[in-house]
Motif scaffolding. Structure first.
Motif, PDB file in Angstrom:
ATOM      1  N   LEU A  47      -3.289   9.735   3.122  1.00 41.67           N
ATOM      2  CA  LEU A  47      -2.537  10.328   4.231  1.00 41.67           C
ATOM      3  C   LEU A  47      -1.038  10.203   4.041  1.00 41.67           C
ATOM      4  CD1 LEU A  47      -4.677   8.923   7.207  1.00 41.67           C
ATOM      5  CD2 LEU A  47      -4.759  11.239   6.241  1.00 41.67           C
ATOM      6  N   GLY A  48      -0.581   9.157   3.333  1.00 42.08           N
ATOM      7  CA  GLY A  48       0.841   8.977   3.120  1.00 42.08           C
ATOM      8  C   GLY A  48       1.232   7.507   3.093  1.00 42.08           C
ATOM      9  N   THR A  49       2.459   7.249   2.650  1.00 41.97           N
ATOM     10  CA  THR A  49       2.932   5.873   2.505  1.00 41.97           C
ATOM     11  C   THR A  49       3.102   5.190   3.856  1.00 41.97           C
ATOM     12  OG1 THR A  49       4.062   6.422   0.441  1.00 41.97           O
ATOM     13  CG2 THR A  49       4.771   4.421   1.584  1.00 41.97           C
ATOM     14  N   ASP A  50       3.616   5.902   4.882  1.00 45.31           N
ATOM     15  CA  ASP A  50       3.804   5.283   6.193  1.00 45.31           C
ATOM     16  C   ASP A  50       2.473   4.843   6.793  1.00 45.31           C
ATOM     17  OD1 ASP A  50       6.552   5.528   6.203  1.00 45.31           O
ATOM     18  OD2 ASP A  50       6.540   7.477   7.204  1.00 45.31           O
ATOM     19  N   GLU A 274       8.917   0.296   2.337  1.00 43.24           N
ATOM     20  CA  GLU A 274       7.503   0.572   2.548  1.00 43.24           C
ATOM     21  C   GLU A 274       6.673   0.487   1.260  1.00 43.24           C
ATOM     22  OE1 GLU A 274       9.884   2.170   4.020  1.00 43.24           O
ATOM     23  OE2 GLU A 274       9.428   2.346   6.171  1.00 43.24           O
ATOM     24  N   PRO A 275       7.159   0.983   0.101  1.00 44.54           N
ATOM     25  CA  PRO A 275       6.352   0.850  -1.111  1.00 44.54           C
ATOM     26  C   PRO A 275       6.066  -0.608  -1.482  1.00 44.54           C
ATOM     27  CG  PRO A 275       8.036   2.520  -1.420  1.00 44.54           C
ATOM     28  CD  PRO A 275       8.348   1.842  -0.124  1.00 44.54           C
ATOM     29  N   ALA A 276       7.040  -1.498  -1.266  1.00 48.11           N
ATOM     30  CA  ALA A 276       6.807  -2.916  -1.571  1.00 48.11           C
ATOM     31  C   ALA A 276       5.758  -3.500  -0.635  1.00 48.11           C
ATOM     32  CB  ALA A 276       8.122  -3.693  -1.460  1.00 48.11           C
ATOM     33  N   VAL A 277       5.837  -3.126   0.663  1.00 48.69           N
ATOM     34  CA  VAL A 277       4.851  -3.604   1.638  1.00 48.69           C
ATOM     35  C   VAL A 277       3.464  -3.101   1.269  1.00 48.69           C
ATOM     36  CG1 VAL A 277       4.111  -3.473   4.045  1.00 48.69           C
ATOM     37  CG2 VAL A 277       6.525  -3.817   3.507  1.00 48.69           C
ATOM     38  N   ALA A 278       3.360  -1.798   0.982  1.00 49.68           N
ATOM     39  CA  ALA A 278       2.064  -1.224   0.632  1.00 49.68           C
ATOM     40  C   ALA A 278       1.520  -1.838  -0.653  1.00 49.68           C
ATOM     41  CB  ALA A 278       2.182   0.293   0.485  1.00 49.68           C
ATOM     42  N   ALA A 347      -3.809   0.110  -9.917  1.00 48.16           N
ATOM     43  CA  ALA A 347      -2.727   0.457  -8.990  1.00 48.16           C
ATOM     44  C   ALA A 347      -2.676   1.947  -8.640  1.00 48.16           C
ATOM     45  CB  ALA A 347      -1.391  -0.018  -9.550  1.00 48.16           C
ATOM     46  N   PRO A 348      -2.784   2.870  -9.603  1.00 42.87           N
ATOM     47  CA  PRO A 348      -2.700   4.292  -9.246  1.00 42.87           C
ATOM     48  C   PRO A 348      -3.848   4.766  -8.369  1.00 42.87           C
ATOM     49  CG  PRO A 348      -2.312   3.963 -11.598  1.00 42.87           C
ATOM     50  CD  PRO A 348      -2.841   2.678 -11.065  1.00 42.87           C
ATOM     51  N   VAL A 349      -4.949   4.043  -8.371  1.00 44.13           N
ATOM     52  CA  VAL A 349      -6.105   4.444  -7.569  1.00 44.13           C
ATOM     53  C   VAL A 349      -5.806   4.310  -6.080  1.00 44.13           C
ATOM     54  CG1 VAL A 349      -8.515   3.936  -7.048  1.00 44.13           C
ATOM     55  CG2 VAL A 349      -7.704   3.817  -9.415  1.00 44.13           C
ATOM     56  N   PHE A 350      -5.010   3.299  -5.710  1.00 48.13           N
ATOM     57  CA  PHE A 350      -4.800   2.981  -4.310  1.00 48.13           C
ATOM     58  C   PHE A 350      -3.417   3.333  -3.775  1.00 48.13           C
ATOM     59  CE2 PHE A 350      -7.891  -0.130  -5.951  1.00 48.13           C
ATOM     60  CZ  PHE A 350      -8.968   0.167  -5.124  1.00 48.13           C
ATOM     61  N   LEU A 351      -2.450   3.539  -4.654  1.00 51.64           N
ATOM     62  CA  LEU A 351      -1.070   3.705  -4.202  1.00 51.64           C
ATOM     63  C   LEU A 351      -0.470   4.997  -4.726  1.00 51.64           C
ATOM     64  CD1 LEU A 351      -0.242   0.005  -4.867  1.00 51.64           C
ATOM     65  CD2 LEU A 351       0.070   1.069  -2.635  1.00 51.64           C
ATOM     66  N   GLU A 354       5.115   5.241  -7.280  1.00 47.91           N
ATOM     67  CA  GLU A 354       5.255   4.406  -8.475  1.00 47.91           C
ATOM     68  C   GLU A 354       5.809   3.028  -8.130  1.00 47.91           C
ATOM     69  OE1 GLU A 354       7.479   6.363 -11.483  1.00 47.91           O
ATOM     70  OE2 GLU A 354       5.996   7.968 -11.770  1.00 47.91           O
ATOM     71  N   ASP A 355       6.693   2.958  -7.126  1.00 54.89           N
ATOM     72  CA  ASP A 355       7.228   1.652  -6.734  1.00 54.89           C
ATOM     73  C   ASP A 355       6.139   0.770  -6.140  1.00 54.89           C
ATOM     74  OD1 ASP A 355       9.744   2.365  -7.574  1.00 54.89           O
ATOM     75  OD2 ASP A 355      10.465   2.937  -5.580  1.00 54.89           O
ATOM     76  N   GLY A 356       5.270   1.355  -5.336  1.00 54.44           N
ATOM     77  CA  GLY A 356       4.157   0.593  -4.790  1.00 54.44           C
ATOM     78  C   GLY A 356       3.213   0.117  -5.873  1.00 54.44           C
ATOM     79  N   GLN A 357       2.962   0.986  -6.861  1.00 52.63           N
ATOM     80  CA  GLN A 357       2.097   0.608  -7.980  1.00 52.63           C
ATOM     81  C   GLN A 357       2.693  -0.560  -8.762  1.00 52.63           C
ATOM     82  OE1 GLN A 357       1.312   4.124 -10.369  1.00 52.63           O
ATOM     83  NE2 GLN A 357       0.905   5.348  -8.534  1.00 52.63           N
ATOM     84  N   ALA A 358       3.987  -0.518  -9.008  1.00 50.01           N
ATOM     85  CA  ALA A 358       4.647  -1.590  -9.760  1.00 50.01           C
ATOM     86  C   ALA A 358       4.533  -2.918  -9.014  1.00 50.01           C
ATOM     87  CB  ALA A 358       6.105  -1.236 -10.003  1.00 50.01           C
TER      88      ALA A 358
END
Length: 454
Positions: A47-50, A274-278, A347-351, A354-358
């Motif tokens: 649905l999105g990062t938020d 938000e990417p770091a939180v996710a 990581a790419p499966v759930f996020l 790219e920042d969230g994946q890292a």
């Protein structure tokens, strides 16, 4: 030993054999429930990062609230297991019944108070205005249906106290299957069912809990006959509630420490976006899959220490602690290596970002190498609850969560940014596991403690 039909005598036979017999089926049940969280993260992530970040913020708070009923279940396990160890089947049924009524009352009050506090609590945690509509959607439904989680949880705790790990696991698996089937249908819609997005994820959980609530109560009433419908009188009722609360109240507080610490860890990482939180949230949830046998161990050692402590078999109690700690470190090391190797593929499966994946990959490369220490703290606290010594369990969790995790994660964030928060978590779990294991086996009283007379 006199007992109900589902009882298994944990005071006889190899201690480690009982640990494995309880841990194995419970691990499958917890795996099913953990998969629900991971699959929720997968579908909501589409649905999105938020939306993804909002659901990750929900997780520690929902666990904080559920710690209340978990603690009350720990109180019931302790009292029931010690009664079973003494061969007191009448007391077992009475306490089981009174534990359920007390849990329903307490969680209902928490739900009523929780809904109006959603906004202030999550804003104080650092949730952004973009996240808040999704947080409110999810938590309103969650609070409204929290009471339906209590029945299956308390039923499972009571059955494990009697040495039965199969039925509780089946109940957990049924709930997970229903939730996983409903998730994509209610989130994205199917046929006449409209897409409800985050609300759909919450409704899937609620419907699954309502279904297994009916199943769990039927098992307790009709199959196991653990429910006593006779009126015990206020003296007996309040005495049983007091004894359950003697263990359950501090155990509830103890169980809240971990989610509270995680909540403040999320607050520490919120300034990094938000990417770091996710990424941190997904990292923790996937790591939780590797922790499943250690969670199962924390739910299994209490019945073992309780029954053996109630029977006065102190040497078997010590053996349960020793072998549980060894198991924690061995399992933790093997899972850490696996997550290190698999992280960049997961990581790419759930996020989506790219920042969230890292962030998730960094988490899996560091934090899991101290998961054995986390397991030791959980096993020690649960073992002490089984012995009727809940404040020693509180000390274990408080040392790990309040003394170590919160300050070290914030210090790590101050010194090293988002990755520094992860290093703080690693250091806290490592120190906690080593010190708690040593202090428990060297200095702690490993005998059962009974409550006051009626």
């Amino acid at each position: 030993m006199a007992s109900t039909r589902a009882s298994n005598d944990l005071t006889q036979g190899p201690v480690f054999g009982h640990i494995l017999r309880l841990v194995a089926p419970m691990s499958f049940g917890i795996l099913a429930m953990m998969l629900v969280g991971v699959i929720d993260a997968y579908w909501v992530g589409r649905l999105g990062t938020d939306q993804q970040a909002a659901v990750q913020f929900v997780f520690p708070v929902s666990m904080l609230v559920m710690s209340i009923s978990i603690g009350l279940g720990a109180g019931a396990v302790s009292v029931v297991a010690r009664a079973a160890g003494r061969g007191d089947s009448d007391s077992t049924r009475r306490v089981a019944t009174d534990a359920i009524t007390l849990s329903f009352i307490v969680v209902l009050l928490v739900s009523v108070l929780g809904i109006p506090l959603i906004g202030p609590v999550f804003r104080a945690m650092g949730a952004t205005e973009a996240m808040m509509p999704f947080v409110r959607e999810y938590m309103t439904i969650w609070f409204a249906g929290a009471v339906f989680m209590v029945g299956p949880m308390v039923a499972s705790n009571l059955l494990r106290a009697m040495g039965d790990a199969i039925v509780p696991s089946v109940i957990m698996i049924i709930a997970a299957v229903i939730n996983m089937v409903l998730d994509p249908i209610l989130i994205f819609g199917l046929g006449p069912i409209p897409a409800m997005e985050v609300t759909g994820a919450a409704l899937a959980t609620l419907i699954a809990n309502m279904a297994v609530f009916a199943i769990a109560m039927a098992v307790l009433v009709f199959r196991e006959k653990l429910i006593d419908f006779s009126w015990p009188g206020f003296d007996t009722l309040f005495w049983n509630w007091r004894e359950i609360a003697r263990i359950g109240a501090p155990a509830s507080g103890s169980n809240m420490i971990g989610p509270l610490a995680n909540t403040l860890v999320f607050a520490a990482i919120a300034p990094y976006g938000e990417p770091a939180v996710a990424g941190l949230g997904v990292g923790m949830r996937v790591e939780a899959l590797a922790l499943i046998p250690l969670f199962a161990l924390s739910g299994s050692i209490g019945p073992i220490t309780g029954q053996n402590g109630g029977a006065g078999l102190d040497a078997r109690v010590r053996e349960a602690f020793v072998k549980s700690f060894i198991f924690c470190w061995g399992w933790g090391a093997s899972m850490a290596i696996l997550l290190l190797l698999a992280g960049r593929f997961l990581a790419p499966v759930f996020l989506p970002s790219e920042d969230g994946q890292a962030m998730a990959v960094a988490y899996w490369a560091i934090a899991p190498f101290a998961m054995g220490g986390y397991g030791v703290a959980m096993a020690a606290a649960a073992g002490f609850n089984g012995l009727g010594r809940p404040f020693l369990g509180v000390a274990c969790n408080a040392f790990r969560g309040l003394v170590l995790i919160i300050p070290l994660s914030w210090l790590g964030g101050f010194l090293g940014g988002a990755n520094g928060v992860i290093w703080g978590l690693f250091s806290a779990n490592l120190i906690a596991g080593l010190l708690i294991g040593f202090l428990v086996l060297r200095y702690a009283p490993l005998t059962a403690k009974e409550g006051g007379k009626r």
